[in-house]
Structures are given as structure tokens and as C-alpha cells.
Design an enzyme around this catalytic site. Structure first.
Site, mmCIF file in Angstrom:
data_model
loop_
_atom_site.group_PDB
_atom_site.id
_atom_site.type_symbol
_atom_site.label_atom_id
_atom_site.label_comp_id
_atom_site.label_asym_id
_atom_site.label_seq_id
_atom_site.Cartn_x
_atom_site.Cartn_y
_atom_site.Cartn_z
ATOM 1 N N ASP A 135 0.852 -1.194 0.000
ATOM 2 C CA ASP A 135 0.000 0.000 0.000
ATOM 3 C C ASP A 135 0.884 1.238 0.000
ATOM 4 O O ASP A 135 2.116 1.145 0.047
ATOM 5 C CB ASP A 135 -0.943 -0.005 1.208
ATOM 6 N N HIS B 152 -13.965 -1.994 -6.680
ATOM 7 C CA HIS B 152 -15.219 -1.228 -6.754
ATOM 8 C C HIS B 152 -15.012 0.274 -6.581
ATOM 9 O O HIS B 152 -15.935 1.052 -6.807
ATOM 10 C CB HIS B 152 -16.245 -1.773 -5.756
ATOM 11 N N GLY C 181 4.115 1.333 -2.038
ATOM 12 C CA GLY C 181 4.031 1.633 -3.462
ATOM 13 C C GLY C 181 2.648 2.111 -3.833
ATOM 14 O O GLY C 181 1.726 2.107 -3.010
ATOM 15 N N ASP C 182 2.525 2.527 -5.071
ATOM 16 C CA ASP C 182 1.254 3.007 -5.625
ATOM 17 C C ASP C 182 0.778 1.971 -6.646
ATOM 18 O O ASP C 182 1.458 1.723 -7.637
ATOM 19 C CB ASP C 182 1.477 4.363 -6.303
ATOM 20 N N PHE C 183 -0.386 1.365 -6.419
ATOM 21 C CA PHE C 183 -0.774 0.247 -7.291
ATOM 22 C C PHE C 183 -1.138 0.681 -8.707
ATOM 23 O O PHE C 183 -1.277 -0.163 -9.594
ATOM 24 C CB PHE C 183 -1.848 -0.643 -6.675
#
Length: 351
Positions: free
Chosen positions: A214, A260, A240-242
Site C-alpha cells: 500500500d 469497486h 508503493g502506488d498500485f
């Protein structure tokens, strides 16, 4: 005899307004429960039976309100009671004792606290959202998006991460019990928040090496959690940045209530990134309130999708057929669905 049978059938099918009134006025019951959670009533009652006058004093309730408030919770099934009014003793039910006592790790009230403090006022503007398609949360008042504001406030972020972990804990435990991990060795939870899903996998399946992934501010909280429950080093915490970064390689890639939040293009991007991070035979798992294909049964999933309308620019929940179509487009060969707790399921795609 035939005439009598017909009359009975007509009687059974007679229109009944009960469901209409129950649903139309459901906000009464909702607000009573949410207020009880906010006042920490169930936490106060966790030690046993308490008379009404002590509850009144502890929660600073007006004498006029106390019995109706407490007895409404009894009638709704959230409190037990012995005696009546001045002679009454109140206590938690098994469910409220397990899930609404803040001192227990099974506490799920954080989600209800957020529902009371944030979502309840925003849902007043559902009609506006339905007509415009625009979010009705903080951004509608010209403020920063919720998550952007959240990451700027350390205390609120910690509270939110804890709330999400508690809310999902039942699903995490059910997934760990119902999914067959025997053919896998590594697990990565994308958008893993407090790291609780990875922790459950590591605890229940000791052969698994896990990663929770995350943003850096969230990863710091996850690392503290893993240290506190003694899950390091079997649960590795990565920041990290997904959207910007490649996913860590793992035999299983999971996402809990992530897809969602986003529109279809972003959903497909995340699914594709999961596919690329998996080996042949690997599994992608989405833990969500997956809507039934005929869109008739999972009311909570449909209402959650409306909540995404209120909260996000493009987010929406989806059906099993939607998940299958998107994962097949990415290259996955088959899908299945594992029911978890309540309206939630684990949608699984195999590479």
C-alpha cells in the site's frame, strides 16, 4: 374445495404495505444503532448487565429518552434485557458483544462510525447523485477528495485503516478457511491497508510467505500492526502506488474492496497488472460484495454500488459475470466464486 383453495391463494397474495414501511423508515433503526455505536454503549456493556440509570449517567442521556432508546435496541435484537424500565438490566447480545466492543480485535464498529459521521449526511443527496452522476461527499462542497484529506491527517488515517480491517476481518478469516492454499507459497494483498488479510493468511497457513502492499503512509501503519501481532518477517510490508508501480510477484494476488472504487478502465488495468504479476497457475482474488448475476438478491452489494456513486467519480460494484468477462479479457483461463460472510464473496480468476 377448489373455490376455498382459490380464496386461500388470494389471501396469501394480498398486497401488504409492511415491507414498504419497514424499508422506507429503515433510517430510524439505522440511526439508533449508529448512535449507540458512537456513544460506545456496547463497549460500556461489555462487562455485564447494567441498570438503565447507570447507562443514562454514563452516556449523558436525558431521562425522557433513555428507556425508548435502550428498548428500541432490545426490540431490534442488539441488546438483551431483564426486567422492565426502572428495574431493567441491559446487556449485549452475543453479536454486539463480539463485534461492537472496542476492546475486542473483532470490533467492526469503525465502519459504522464512518457511516454515522460521513456517509449518513452524504446519502441525503442520493437524488442529486442519481441525476448528475457526480459524487456527493466532501468534493461536492469544494473540499479535497476524502482519501486525499485522509492521508494528510495521521490520526484519521489510523482510525480508517483500523476500521477497514475490522470490517473485513470476518471475510478475511472465512477466505483463509475456504480457499485451498496447498498449491501456493506466496501471497500479496494489493491495497492491503493495515495488513490484516496477509496476517490471517500467514497465521492460518504457516507455509505461506505474504506481502501487504500500500501507499507509504499506510505501509507504516501495516508494519506497526505486523510487529504488534508478531507476523514479521512472514508478512513483508512494501510501499508503493498500485497504479504507478508494478505489483510484487506472488502466486496469489488479492484485492479487498479495491476494484469497486474505480471505473471499468481502471478495474481492467488493475486486473491486467495482477495477471502480469502472477505465474502460470496463479490466482487473482477480489474480495467484494459481488452482485448476483440477475441483480435481484444481493441488496447490500447494490446499495454499496450506490455508495460508490456517492463517494467516487467512477466506482461501482459488479456481478460475477462482469468479473469473469474482465478477467478473461486479461488472459485468465477460468473463474469461480467463494461465498464468505453475509453479502461478501471472493471472486477468483486463475491464470
Amino acid at each position: 374445495m377448489k373455490v376455498l383453495t382459490k380464496k386461500k391463494a388470494e389471501t396469501r397474495q394480498a398486497p401488504n404495505p409492511a415491507k414498504i414501511m419497514e424499508t422506507g423508515m429503515a433510517f430510524w433503526a439505522s440511526k439508533v444503532l449508529l448512535t449507540a455505536v458512537k456513544l460506545e454503549l456496547f463497549t460500556y456493556l461489555s462487562k455485564g448487565k447494567v441498570p438503565a440509570h447507570k447507562i443514562q449517567k454514563k452516556l449523558h442521556l436525558h431521562p425522557r429518552a433513555v428507556y425508548d432508546f435502550l428498548d428500541a435496541l432490545v426490540s431490534l435484537g442488539f441488546l438483551e434485557r431483564e426486567g422492565l424500565k426502572e428495574n431493567a438490566l441491559y446487556s449485549n447480545t452475543a453479536d454486539t458483544d463480539a463485534f461492537l466492543d472496542k476492546h475486542k480485535r473483532s470490533y467492526i464498529g469503525g465502519m459504522l462510525e464512518m457511516a454515522n459521521n460521513r456517509l449518513y449526511p452524504f446519502w441525503v443527496h442520493l437524488e442529486q447523485a442519481l441525476k448528475t452522476g457526480d459524487p456527493q461527499n466532501e468534493t461536492a462542497q469544494g473540499e479535497k477528495p476524502f482519501f486525499e484529506t485522509l492521508y494528510e491527517d495521521e490520526d484519521r488515517l489510523r482510525e480508517f485503516v483500523s476500521a477497514m480491517g475490522g470490517f473485513q476481518m470476518g471475510n478475511f478469516m472465512a477466505f483463509c478457511n475456504r480457499f485451498d492454499f496447498s498449491n501456493y507459497n506466496t501471497f500479496c494483498d494489493i491495497g492491503g491497508a493495515g495488513g490484516f488479510l496477509s496476517a490471517q493468511v500467514a497465521i492460518q497457513h504457516p507455509h505461506m510467505k505474504c506481502i501487504t502492499f500500500d501507499l507509504p503512509k499506510v505501509a507504516r501503519i501495516a508494519k506497526e500492526n505486523m510487529e504488534r501481532i508478531d507476523c514479521l518477517p512472514r508478512v513483508e510490508v512494501r510501499a508503493g502506488d498500485f497504479f504507478k508501480d508494478d505489483f510484487p510477484k506472488a502466486d496469489i494476488i488479492a484485492m479487498g474492496n479495491i476494484l469497486h472504487d474505480w471505473g471499468i478502465a481502471d478495474k481492467k488495468l488493475l486486473i491486467r497488472k495482477a495477471y502480469d504479476a502472477l505465474p502460470e497457475g496463479g490466482a487473482f482474488v477480489a474480495i467484494e460484495n459481488v452482485i448476483d448475476n440477475q441483480r435481484r438478491k444481493n441488496s447490500f452489494g447494490l446499495l454499496m454500488s450506490l455508495n460508490m456513486l456517492i463517494e467516487t467519480a467512477d466506482g461501482a460494484d459488479y456481478t460475477e459475470e462482469d468479473f469473469t468477462r474482465w478477467t478473461r479479457e486479461a488472459g485468465f483461463r477460468k473463474t469461480t466464486l467463494i461465498p464468505l460472510t453475509g453479502p461478501s464473496s471472493a471472486a477468483i480468476a486463475y491464470k
